[in-house]
Motif scaffolding. Structure first.
Motif: not given
Length: 567
Positions: A280-297, A380-391
């Motif tokens: 639900p949190f990862v980007p759509n373009g790379a991993l087919g994520g849903w971007s359900s909850v995203v950070p705000t400007v 235009g933003l996505n969560l990152k802390k727990y969704l680091r690409y290494e994880n």
């Protein structure tokens, strides 16, 4: 280190309950109390079963499977576009008893009933020693207090039930006042603290002394009792055996999930139903994520520049290149255009995350542009802390095993600083505490600059500084709504909040991080029709709506309950 496994079949049989009744009376298929509550092993299973209540805070109170990451969508830090997920309505004037979103999932008692049963029955056990008995009881009492604390912070008045209800008539209870619930929480936590081991002596995933103290500290902060919160914060800092992690960015790696700074984490065994469901949190373009909850400007713009000044004051801020020269924690918290993320190789000219343009320079459509698809991030933003690409990269995003840091030492340090500031005393010590957190944030930063330390000043200036520091340090960790409400500015803030996204594209130039530099041509916000949510959807929140309504169905089934005032 041994971890507590939250899902134990026999404990579930003992303590699981039917959801057909409001207060979930004793299930008919449970093991008989007369044959079960006999040995320490029985008590251990029952105690572990009580830990399942944490799911209703951190995990599956909502179907996406990582509630803790969705909590900031109840504030101005994050935005949930999908109305059916139930978060968006809670920050607008549209919330009511028939349309209360995720609130309907959290007015429940099955988890509290499990704790009540344990506390009522544990005296029947033939305990091998008193210390074990006291520790188990303290863990369960802390869990129960935590559940009441969480729900009273959302609903205000809440039924305070501390015994097992056996008959249908027993379930017709009334709501206790929020102050009564708060007093109960403080009493339970105070009684439990000294029977709990320190973090260093407790298994990962089990309640420790410092976490119980931290929960009590939070309670006092929410009530404005800064003197009592100060005492607890000092003890955690001075006697808890905790230290700030050396690198802020690395804290969010799976390998560091239970580091020296983490007071308590929501732990689970991998490849189970408790896995961190990242889709639900990862980007759509790379991993087919849903971007359900995203950070705000709005969250992005709250981060200072590397000179320690907000973007409204710093000469280093360039709105054309908004991600440059910013506090390093911004890049750790938010996935913004120009950063590497797995899966983008060959999918756009730079092969990195880029949500800015509608079309790339080669003419292909951008799957992360806000209006490309429903699953494209609306800010235009996505969560990152727990969704680091290494994880994410090694196992995909559907079954991640990084654990949620429910409380960190940095929160306690900033809370102590706030206590001093609100009492208008020890302002030099408050500045030092804030600077400890800032110094860690700037350790080994790519700009090669020293941390911009704050100086002692007047109370109002320092109040603004510690509040901004909390947002930068704890952003997207689920505390923002509670902070805004205890500061008395939740309704005001949400009524001046707007969903927005940046427009522009990436340059072919890289910065010191190795990111492609984003060039922003403008911000589209809720005043424009070219935005996912217009301002008409916000700016209507009333003061009473800082508390949630009980769903009308629950009111109909339990007429003794009175609806939250105003609804």
């Amino acid at each position: 280190m041994k971890k507590l496994i939250y899902s134990v079949a026999s404990a579930a049989l003992i303590l699981s309950t039917s959801c057909s009744d409001f207060l979930e009376r004793a299930p008919q298929d449970a093991l008989s109390p007369s044959t079960f509550w006999q040995t320490e092993s029985d008590a251990y299973l029952a105690m572990v079963g009580c830990y399942n209540g944490l799911d209703n805070i951190y995990h599956d109170g909502h179907w996406t499977g990582m509630n803790c990451l969705m909590m900031d969508a109840l504030s101005d830090d994050c935005f949930d576009y999908f109305s059916w997920e139930g978060y968006q309505v809670t920050v607008t004037g549209n919330i009511n008893s028939n349309n209360n979103g995720v609130a309907g999932s959290w007015f429940r008692f099955d988890d509290i009933r499990a704790c009540n049963e344990y506390i009522q029955m544990e005296g029947n056990v033939a305990w091998p020693d008193e210390a074990t008995q006291k520790q188990y009881l303290a863990e369960v009492k802390t869990l129960r207090a935590m559940l009441y604390q969480f729900r009273s912070q959302l609903f205000g008045d809440y039924p305070l039930v501390t015994t097992i209800l056996e008959t249908p008539g027993d379930a017709y209870v009334e709501r206790n006042s929020a102050s009564e619930v708060y007093d109960f929480v403080k009493k339970e936590l105070t009684e439990a603290i000294n029977s709990l081991p320190n973090k260093a002596d407790q298994a990962q995933g089990r309640i420790n002394k410092q976490f119980a103290q931290g929960l009590l500290m939070r309670q006092y902060l929410w009530e404005g009792n800064y003197a009592s919160a100060e005492t607890l914060a000092k003890d955690i800092i001075n006697n808890g055996g905790l230290t700030l992690a050396s690198n802020y960015d690395d804290m969010w790696l799976e390998a560091n999930q239970y580091d020296s700074e983490t007071i308590f984490d929501y732990s689970f065994i991998s490849n189970t139903s408790r896995d961190f469901y990242g889709d639900p949190f990862v980007p759509n373009g790379a991993l087919g994520g849903w971007s359900s909850v995203v950070p705000t400007v709005d969250l992005v713009e709250s981060f200072e520049c590397i000179d320690g000044k907000p973007i409204t004051e710093s000469p280093l801020y360039d709105p054309k290149h908004p991600y440059e020269n910013r506090d390093p924690r911004l890049r750790s918290t938010v996935l913004y255009s120009g950063q590497y993320y797995p899966g983008y190789e060959g999918k756009n000219p730079q092969g990195v995350y880029n949500s800015l343009p509608r079309y790339f320079s080669d003419g292909t459509a951008n799957p992360d542009w806000w209006n490309f698809t429903g699953n494209a991030t609306k800010t235009g933003l996505n969560l990152k802390k727990y969704l680091r690409y290494e994880n994410v990269a090694s196992t995909g995003s559907a079954h991640m095993t990084v654990h949620y840091k429910a409380m960190r030492l940095a929160e306690v340090i900033l809370s102590l600083a706030e206590c001093y500031i609100e009492q208008n005393k020890n302002l030099d010590e408050a500045a030092d505490l804030i600077n400890q957190v800032r110094t860690r944030a700037y350790a080994n930063n790519v700009y090669g600059v020293a941390a911009p330390l704050i100086a002692v000043s007047d109370q109002e200036t320092m109040r603004e500084q510690v509040r901004r520091e909390r947002r930068m340090e704890l952003g997207t960790e689920g505390l923002r709504r509670f902070d805004l409400r205890r500061w008395g500015i939740f309704v005001e803030k949400m009524n001046n909040f707007t969903v927005a996204h940046y427009d522009g594209d990436l340059t072919n130039e890289k910065n010191a991080y190795g990111d492609y530099i984003a060039e922003v041509t403008g911000i589209t916000d809720g005043e424009s029709a070219n935005c996912p949510v217009t301002n008409d959807g916000f700016k209507n929140l009333k003061d009473y709506q800082k508390w949630w309504p009980i769903s009308q169905g629950t009111i109909d089934n339990t007429p003794s309950l009175k609806q939250t005032a105003g609804y």
